[in-house]
Design a protein around this motif. Structure first.
Motif, short mmCIF file in Angstrom:
data_model
loop_
_atom_site.label_atom_id
_atom_site.label_comp_id
_atom_site.label_asym_id
_atom_site.label_seq_id
_atom_site.Cartn_x
_atom_site.Cartn_y
_atom_site.Cartn_z
N TYR A 185 -4.87 6.49 -1.74
CA TYR A 185 -4.17 5.26 -1.38
C TYR A 185 -4.22 4.27 -2.55
O TYR A 185 -5.27 4.03 -3.13
CB TYR A 185 -4.83 4.63 -0.14
CG TYR A 185 -4.44 5.33 1.14
CD1 TYR A 185 -4.89 6.62 1.42
CD2 TYR A 185 -3.59 4.72 2.05
CE1 TYR A 185 -4.52 7.27 2.58
CE2 TYR A 185 -3.21 5.36 3.22
CZ TYR A 185 -3.68 6.65 3.48
OH TYR A 185 -3.30 7.29 4.63
N VAL A 232 3.51 2.88 2.51
CA VAL A 232 2.75 2.79 3.74
C VAL A 232 2.98 1.43 4.42
O VAL A 232 3.39 1.36 5.57
CB VAL A 232 1.24 2.97 3.48
CG1 VAL A 232 0.45 2.77 4.77
CG2 VAL A 232 0.97 4.34 2.89
N TRP A 285 0.86 -1.19 0.00
CA TRP A 285 0.00 0.00 0.00
C TRP A 285 0.89 1.24 0.00
O TRP A 285 1.85 1.32 0.78
CB TRP A 285 -0.91 0.03 1.22
CG TRP A 285 -2.06 -0.93 1.16
CD1 TRP A 285 -2.13 -2.16 1.73
CD2 TRP A 285 -3.32 -0.71 0.49
NE1 TRP A 285 -3.36 -2.74 1.45
CE2 TRP A 285 -4.10 -1.87 0.70
CE3 TRP A 285 -3.86 0.33 -0.26
CZ2 TRP A 285 -5.39 -2.01 0.19
CZ3 TRP A 285 -5.14 0.19 -0.77
CH2 TRP A 285 -5.89 -0.96 -0.55
N ARG A 318 0.65 5.76 -0.67
CA ARG A 318 -0.29 6.88 -0.67
C ARG A 318 0.37 8.11 -1.25
O ARG A 318 1.60 8.27 -1.22
CB ARG A 318 -0.80 7.16 0.75
CG ARG A 318 0.26 7.63 1.73
CD ARG A 318 -0.32 7.70 3.14
NE ARG A 318 0.67 8.15 4.11
CZ ARG A 318 0.45 8.18 5.41
NH1 ARG A 318 -0.73 7.78 5.93
NH2 ARG A 318 1.39 8.60 6.24
N CYS A 341 -2.94 0.37 -4.00
CA CYS A 341 -2.32 -0.92 -3.74
C CYS A 341 -1.49 -1.30 -4.96
O CYS A 341 -1.72 -0.83 -6.07
CB CYS A 341 -3.34 -2.00 -3.41
SG CYS A 341 -4.35 -2.58 -4.78
N ASP A 356 -2.97 11.72 7.37
CA ASP A 356 -3.15 10.49 6.61
C ASP A 356 -3.95 10.72 5.34
O ASP A 356 -4.11 9.79 4.53
CB ASP A 356 -3.86 9.42 7.46
CG ASP A 356 -3.04 8.97 8.65
OD1 ASP A 356 -3.62 8.84 9.75
OD2 ASP A 356 -1.82 8.75 8.49
#
Length: 124
Positions: free
Chosen positions: A94, A48, A36, A38, A96, A90
């Motif tokens: 995001y 991440v 992951w 971001r 993957c 945060d």
């Protein structure tokens, strides 16, 4: 070839939780390490969390340790990112990613396949 589709993003207040999912297509999904990453507006894409092919090994960037948990279900071709105690910093898109590697990697250039991203916004 692996195609990745993320879901689970959204708007949450600081201190809240979200769980991101990333579902993969392709017969060899279970052979890939997953990560992951971001990217916040105006910033570089950053690492991440990552998990090896079996789910037995994980690694996190320092800023999310103790708050985020990466896991995978190879029977469902899905990797998850449970995010707790969310903070405004945060906030990002995001992504993957999947890559074939011995264990896992925090280097985005080691990943061959990427999803389209899902927005996470944490309000203060």
């Amino acid at each position: 070839q692996v195609q990745l589709v993320e879901s689970g993003g959204g708007l949450v207040q600081a201190g809240g939780s979200l769980r991101l999912s990333c579902t993969a297509s392709g017969r060899t999904y279970s052979s890939y390490a997953m990560g992951w990453f971001r990217q916040a507006p105006g910033k570089e894409r950053e690492f991440v969390a990552t998990i090896n092919w079996s789910g037995s090994s994980t690694y996190y960037t320092d800023s999310v340790k103790g708050r985020f948990t990466i896991s995978r279900d190879n029977a469902r071709n899905t990797v998850y990112l449970q995010m707790n105690s969310l903070k405004p910093k945060d906030t990002a898109v995001y992504y993957c990613a999947a890559g074939y590697m011995p264990i896992y990697s925090a280097n985005r250039y080691d990943y061959r396949y990427w999803g389209q991203g899902t927005q996470v916004t944490v309000s203060s």
